[in-house]
Write an enzyme that holds these catalytic residues in place. Structure first.
Site, mmCIF file in Angstrom:
data_model
loop_
_atom_site.group_PDB
_atom_site.id
_atom_site.type_symbol
_atom_site.label_atom_id
_atom_site.label_comp_id
_atom_site.label_asym_id
_atom_site.label_seq_id
_atom_site.Cartn_x
_atom_site.Cartn_y
_atom_site.Cartn_z
ATOM 1 C CE LYS A 120 35.076 11.058 30.243
ATOM 2 N NZ LYS A 120 36.222 11.462 31.044
ATOM 3 C CG ASP A 121 29.543 5.352 35.070
ATOM 4 O OD1 ASP A 121 30.631 4.952 35.525
ATOM 5 O OD2 ASP A 121 28.793 6.131 35.691
#
Length: 477
Positions: A120-121
Site C-alpha cells: 500500500k505504501d
C-alpha cells in the site's frame, strides 16, 4: 482526460477534481472516459527509466491537468530509495520495487520495502504528496475517512502524518488485525491521526465509510475525502508497478507474462486489469483469495454474492478478510460494456444484500477476454507455501503473498513467466511465520518492540450516527 462514474449519473471531472474525493455523487466509482493506450515502441523505450520517471510516463496519461514539471517533481520526491529501499535487508536497495527471480519463469515483485512494510505504501506515499500539492493550490483542508483490514490504514497514516491541512479518521475492525498491524496504527501520536476500532468486521467499517461518503451534505460540510482504493489516484499509482515488473521480466514487448495477485478488495488486481486494457502484454491475471472466496466464486461460477458479517472468516491473511470488494464495481463496469444503467441495476441488488448471476449471459461469454483465472487458499496452504518457499529459495514471504503464490502456481499457463506480487513483509505476521518456520521473521531495527508502545484508539459500535458525531467533534474549528 476526464473521469466518469460507473453508475452513469454524475458529471465528468478532471483528475484533480476527483483527487480529494471518494465516491462519485451518484454513489459510483470514477474511471477514465477511455483508457489511454501504450504502444509496444513506447514500452521498449521505457526499459531504462527510473521508477519515478516510469511513473511519470504512465501517470501523465491520467493526470493531464497537473503541469508536467509539477507532476515530475511530485513523483521524484515520492519514489526515492530512502523511502522504499530499507525494509528487507536482502533486497536490491538501488531499485524501487525490485523483481526477485526465484527460478527461471517464476518471480516475486517486491512491493513492501516502504515505511509500513506493505504494498500500500507504493500508492499511499504518492497520494500524500498529491493531496498536499492540491490542498496548497486551493488553500483548503481535507478530512480523510478510510477503512482498513490491516495495511491500508498504517500506509495512509504514515503518508499523511504531519501533512498540513489534513486529518485522518481511519476505521479498522476491532481485534481482527495482527498485533503488529494494530501497533503500527494505534501507536502514532500525531494530533492529525484518529484511529477508530469498529466492533465488527472490515466490511462493516467499509460500509460506514461509504455511508458517510453518500451523505453529500455532511461530506461537503466536513470536507471529507478518502484514501481507500475507491480513490482513483491510488489505483492509478498501482498501475505503474505492473509496467515496472513487466519491463524487468521481459526482453522485448512481444512477450506476455502472467501476474498472481492476492486480492480482497479487488484494488490491486484492478490496477493490473487496467494496465492490460492500456496495452500491457498481460496474458493472464490470476486472482487469489483466502477462505473469504467471494471473488474466486465469481470467476468460477459467474455469481457475485457478498457475504454478511457472520459469514466472513477471520484468517491468518487478515488483510484479505473481505466479503464485499469495492473495486469489483470498476471491473464490472468494463465487463458490461460501460453501461451505467446495467451497472446500477446490478449494484442495486448488491446494496440490498443480494447477489449477481451472469452465468450463461453475454457477459459470461465475454469474461474470458479479460484473461482472469482464480483460486483460493487456506491456512494450511499458506503455511505449506511459506515453508516451501523458504526451503527451496531461502526467501521468507508473508501469509498474503503465500496465498498469491499458491494460487498462481496452480493456475498459471505454462507458456508464460509468472510474477507474484508481494503484498507485505513477514514481520507484520510473526505468529503465522513462527507456526510455519519455527523462527521469527526479520524486522527492521526501527520497528523492534513496536507492540510495546502506548496505543491510542477509540473503540466504537458499528453506528453511523456515532461516527458522524465523532468526526464533527474532531473537525470543529
Amino acid at each position: 482526460m476526464k473521469y466518469i462514474s460507473t453508475r452513469g449519473n454524475a458529471p465528468a471531472k478532471t483528475f484533480t477534481e476527483i483527487l480529494l474525493g471518494g465516491l462519485a455523487p451518484d454513489g459510483g466509482l470514477y474511471l477514465p472516459e477511455s483508457y489511454p493506450q501504450v504502444t509496444r515502441d513506447e514500452l521498449d523505450g521505457w526499459r531504462e527509466l527510473s521508477y519515478a520517471d516510469l511513473a511519470y510516463e504512465v501517470l501523465s496519461k491520467f493526470a493531464t491537468d497537473i503541469p508536467a514539471d509539477d507532476l515530475k517533481a511530485i513523483l521524484r520526491k515520492t519514489y526515492t530509495p530512502e523511502v522504499y529501499g530499507n525494509a528487507r535487508s536482502d533486497s536490491d536497495t538501488t531499485q524501487i520495487a525490485p523483481l526477485r527471480v526465484l527460478e527461471p519463469g517464476l518471480c516475486l515483485l517486491e512491493l513492501s520495502n516502504g515505511p509500513t512494510l506493505a504494498f500500500k505504501d507504493m500508492a499511499m506515499q504518492l497520494l500524500g504528496n498529491l493531496f498536499e500539492y492540491a490542498l496548497a493550490k486551493q488553500h483548503a483542508e481535507l478530512n480523510i475517512l478510510g477503512a482498513t483490514s490491516g495495511d491500508t490504514g498504517s500506509a495512509a497514516e504514515y503518508a499523511m502524518r504531519g501533512k498540513r491541512g489534513i486529518r485522518v479518521f481511519m476505521l479498522s475492525p476491532d481485534g481482527k488485525m495482527s498485533a503488529f498491524q494494530r501497533a503500527q496504527m494505534y501507536s502514532l501520536d500525531d494530533p492529525n491521526i484518529h484511529n477508530i476500532a469498529v466492533r465488527g468486521v472490515f466490511d462493516d467499517a467499509q460500509d460506514l465509510v461509504k455511508a458517510v461518503s453518500n451523505d453529500l451534505d455532511f461530506k461537503a460540510r466536513h470536507r471529507i475525502g478518502t484514501v481507500n482504493s475507491i480513490n482513483w489516484a491510488r489505483v492509478s499509482a498501482q498501475i505503474v508497478y505492473y509496467f515496472k515488473a513487466y519491463l524487468a521480466a521481459t526482453a522485448t514487448s512481444a512477450q506476455e507474462v502472467a501476474f498472481a495477485v492476492p486480492s480482497g478488495n479487488f484494488g490491486n488486481i484492478c490496477a493490473g486489469h487496467i494496465a492490460r486494457m492500456m496495452g500491457l502484454p498481460i496474458g493472464q491475471l490470476i486472482l487469489a483469495t483466502n477462505e473469504n472466496d467471494v471473488l474466486d466464486e465469481f470467476f468460477r461460477t459467474g455469481v457475485y454474492r457478498p457475504r454478511g458479517t457472520k459469514e466472513t472468516y477471520h484468517t491468518s491473511s487478515p488483510s484479505m478478510d473481505i466479503s464485499k470488494a469495492s473495486n469489483f464495481e470498476r471491473f464490472m463496469f468494463d465487463l458490461v460494456g460501460r453501461d451505467g444503467a446495467k451497472l446500477r441495476d446490478f449494484w442495486s441488488r448488491v446494496d440490498a444484500g443480494g447477489s449477481i448471476d451472469i452465468k450463461g449471459s453475454a457477459y459470461w461469454q465475454a469474461l474470458p477476454e479479460f484473461r482472469f483465472a482464480s483460486g483460493s487458499s487456506t491456512h494450511a496452504d499458506r503455511l505449506r507455501t511459506i515453508r516451501d518457499t523458504w526451503t527451496k529459495y531461502g526467501v521468507m514471504i508473508d501469509t498474503h503473498t503465500a496465498d498469491g503464490l499458491k494460487v498462481g502456481l496452480e493456475q498459471r499457463r505454462e507458456d508464460l513467466p509468472l510474477i507474484c506480487l508481494e503484498t507485505a513483509l513477514p514481520a507484520k505476521f510473526e505468529e503465522a511465520i513462527r507456526e510455519a518456520l519455527d523462527r521469527a521473521p526479520e524486522r527492521p531495527p526501527a520497528l523492534e518492540g513496536i507492540e510495546n508502545l502506548p496505543q491510542r484508539v477509540e473503540v466504537m459500535d458499528c453506528n453511523l450516527g456515532a461516527l458522524k458525531q465523532y468526526i464533527a467533534t474532531h473537525t470543529a474549528g
